[in-house]
Design a protein around this motif. Sequence first.
Motif, PDB file in Angstrom:
ATOM      1  N   GLN A  96       0.823  -1.210   0.000  1.00 51.90           N
ATOM      2  CA  GLN A  96       0.000   0.000   0.000  1.00 51.90           C
ATOM      3  C   GLN A  96       0.864   1.270   0.000  1.00 51.90           C
ATOM      4  OE1 GLN A  96      -2.404  -1.114   3.398  1.00 51.90           O
ATOM      5  NE2 GLN A  96      -4.099  -1.783   2.067  1.00 51.90           N
ATOM      6  N   SER A  97       1.995   1.257   0.682  1.00 55.74           N
ATOM      7  CA  SER A  97       2.915   2.405   0.644  1.00 55.74           C
ATOM      8  C   SER A  97       3.493   2.581  -0.758  1.00 55.74           C
ATOM      9  CB  SER A  97       4.053   2.215   1.646  1.00 55.74           C
ATOM     10  OG  SER A  97       3.582   2.264   2.951  1.00 55.74           O
ATOM     11  N   TYR A  98       3.834   1.475  -1.388  1.00 54.87           N
ATOM     12  CA  TYR A  98       4.321   1.514  -2.766  1.00 54.87           C
ATOM     13  C   TYR A  98       3.269   2.161  -3.664  1.00 54.87           C
ATOM     14  CZ  TYR A  98       6.169  -0.223  -7.239  1.00 54.87           C
ATOM     15  OH  TYR A  98       6.664  -0.329  -8.519  1.00 54.87           O
ATOM     16  N   TYR A  99       2.026   1.758  -3.493  1.00 56.83           N
ATOM     17  CA  TYR A  99       0.936   2.314  -4.297  1.00 56.83           C
ATOM     18  C   TYR A  99       0.785   3.822  -4.059  1.00 56.83           C
ATOM     19  CZ  TYR A  99      -3.671   3.146  -6.252  1.00 56.83           C
ATOM     20  OH  TYR A  99      -4.725   3.655  -6.993  1.00 56.83           O
ATOM     21  N   MET A 100       0.899   4.243  -2.806  1.00 59.60           N
ATOM     22  CA  MET A 100       0.763   5.675  -2.490  1.00 59.60           C
ATOM     23  C   MET A 100       1.861   6.493  -3.179  1.00 59.60           C
ATOM     24  SD  MET A 100      -1.898   5.923  -0.580  1.00 59.60           S
ATOM     25  CE  MET A 100      -1.898   7.293   0.502  1.00 59.60           C
TER      26      MET A 100
ATOM     27  N   CYS B  57       3.808   5.422  -5.949  1.00 62.08           N
ATOM     28  CA  CYS B  57       3.976   5.160  -7.387  1.00 62.08           C
ATOM     29  C   CYS B  57       2.675   5.194  -8.186  1.00 62.08           C
ATOM     30  CB  CYS B  57       4.651   3.804  -7.588  1.00 62.08           C
ATOM     31  SG  CYS B  57       6.280   3.703  -6.817  1.00 62.08           S
ATOM     32  N   SER B  58       1.530   5.276  -7.505  1.00 61.33           N
ATOM     33  CA  SER B  58       0.213   5.282  -8.154  1.00 61.33           C
ATOM     34  C   SER B  58      -0.073   4.002  -8.939  1.00 61.33           C
ATOM     35  CB  SER B  58       0.054   6.502  -9.074  1.00 61.33           C
ATOM     36  OG  SER B  58       0.184   7.687  -8.335  1.00 61.33           O
ATOM     37  N   GLU B  59       0.589   2.950  -8.613  1.00 58.45           N
ATOM     38  CA  GLU B  59       0.327   1.626  -9.175  1.00 58.45           C
ATOM     39  C   GLU B  59       0.829   0.588  -8.178  1.00 58.45           C
ATOM     40  OE1 GLU B  59       4.401   1.048 -11.816  1.00 58.45           O
ATOM     41  OE2 GLU B  59       2.535   1.460 -12.852  1.00 58.45           O
ATOM     42  N   TYR B  60       0.266  -0.608  -8.284  1.00 60.72           N
ATOM     43  CA  TYR B  60       0.715  -1.683  -7.404  1.00 60.72           C
ATOM     44  C   TYR B  60       1.948  -2.344  -7.999  1.00 60.72           C
ATOM     45  CZ  TYR B  60      -3.556  -1.117  -4.761  1.00 60.72           C
ATOM     46  OH  TYR B  60      -4.544  -0.591  -3.983  1.00 60.72           O
ATOM     47  N   PRO B  61       2.816  -2.878  -7.162  1.00 58.84           N
ATOM     48  CA  PRO B  61       4.013  -3.538  -7.699  1.00 58.84           C
ATOM     49  C   PRO B  61       3.624  -4.784  -8.502  1.00 58.84           C
ATOM     50  CG  PRO B  61       3.840  -3.923  -5.329  1.00 58.84           C
ATOM     51  CD  PRO B  61       2.767  -2.946  -5.693  1.00 58.84           C
ATOM     52  N   SER B  62       4.436  -5.100  -9.500  1.00 56.22           N
ATOM     53  CA  SER B  62       4.163  -6.297 -10.297  1.00 56.22           C
ATOM     54  C   SER B  62       4.615  -7.560  -9.570  1.00 56.22           C
ATOM     55  CB  SER B  62       4.844  -6.198 -11.660  1.00 56.22           C
ATOM     56  OG  SER B  62       6.236  -6.035 -11.486  1.00 56.22           O
ATOM     57  N   SER B  63       5.523  -7.412  -8.612  1.00 52.04           N
ATOM     58  CA  SER B  63       5.962  -8.533  -7.777  1.00 52.04           C
ATOM     59  C   SER B  63       6.398  -7.970  -6.432  1.00 52.04           C
ATOM     60  CB  SER B  63       7.116  -9.291  -8.435  1.00 52.04           C
ATOM     61  OG  SER B  63       8.286  -8.500  -8.421  1.00 52.04           O
ATOM     62  N   LEU B  64       6.535  -8.836  -5.458  1.00 53.73           N
ATOM     63  CA  LEU B  64       6.977  -8.382  -4.141  1.00 53.73           C
ATOM     64  C   LEU B  64       8.415  -7.881  -4.160  1.00 53.73           C
ATOM     65  CD1 LEU B  64       5.346 -11.073  -1.804  1.00 53.73           C
ATOM     66  CD2 LEU B  64       4.598  -8.721  -2.194  1.00 53.73           C
ATOM     67  N   GLU B  65       9.204  -8.362  -5.107  1.00 55.52           N
ATOM     68  CA  GLU B  65      10.592  -7.897  -5.227  1.00 55.52           C
ATOM     69  C   GLU B  65      10.655  -6.400  -5.528  1.00 55.52           C
ATOM     70  OE1 GLU B  65       9.474 -10.743  -6.681  1.00 55.52           O
ATOM     71  OE2 GLU B  65      10.594 -12.159  -5.446  1.00 55.52           O
ATOM     72  N   ASP B  66       9.610  -5.852  -6.161  1.00 55.40           N
ATOM     73  CA  ASP B  66       9.573  -4.419  -6.456  1.00 55.40           C
ATOM     74  C   ASP B  66       9.563  -3.573  -5.188  1.00 55.40           C
ATOM     75  OD1 ASP B  66       9.509  -5.140  -9.111  1.00 55.40           O
ATOM     76  OD2 ASP B  66       7.391  -4.652  -9.414  1.00 55.40           O
ATOM     77  N   LEU B  67       9.207  -4.176  -4.063  1.00 54.25           N
ATOM     78  CA  LEU B  67       9.228  -3.450  -2.791  1.00 54.25           C
ATOM     79  C   LEU B  67      10.650  -3.216  -2.294  1.00 54.25           C
ATOM     80  CD1 LEU B  67       6.419  -5.441  -0.942  1.00 54.25           C
ATOM     81  CD2 LEU B  67       6.198  -3.207  -2.070  1.00 54.25           C
ATOM     82  N   MET B  68      11.576  -4.029  -2.789  1.00 52.55           N
ATOM     83  CA  MET B  68      12.956  -3.979  -2.315  1.00 52.55           C
ATOM     84  C   MET B  68      13.910  -3.293  -3.292  1.00 52.55           C
ATOM     85  SD  MET B  68      12.618  -5.648   0.570  1.00 52.55           S
ATOM     86  CE  MET B  68      14.280  -5.987   1.017  1.00 52.55           C
TER      87      MET B  68
END
Length: 153
Positions: A69-73, A75-86
């Motif tokens: 949800q922080s990533y979405y806030m 980047c205005s999109e959800y990550p394509s994978s959990l690795e995008d969080l890192m």
Amino acid sequence: MMTKPQAKNANGNRRRPLRRHFTLIEIMIVVVIIAGLAAMVGPNIIGSLDKSRVRTTQAQLVNLKAAVQSYYMDCSEYPSSLEDLMVKGSNEHWDGPYLDAKSLPKDGWGNDFAYACPGEDGMPFDIISYGADKSAGGEGYNEDLSCWVKAQD
């Protein structure tokens, strides 16, 4: 009734024969007592371990959901994978890493979480642990845990 006279040592005192070994009966009694204790305590320890794995997994799901949800806030999109969080991807608004870890967390059984975007049932994403059996479905400790289901005690 006559009794056998006991042997005397050099000082003339009666001595008892030395016991240097445990008898088979004594060893068997100790083994039975230990086995009985293990049978009573073992299931409680195993049950507590399974409960702690479920609670650990539920806590990891809460953290991963918040990170997505922080990533979405940002980047205005959800990550394509959990690795995008890192790791920074192509999104210029990325302001991560979104997790305080060197690698992605694992569930309580040491398995990777499954991530889907979009998620099922109209949810924007899903993060799922497949439980102890590592496969979809199941009951009890094999039940799948999702980031959208409130933790139950």
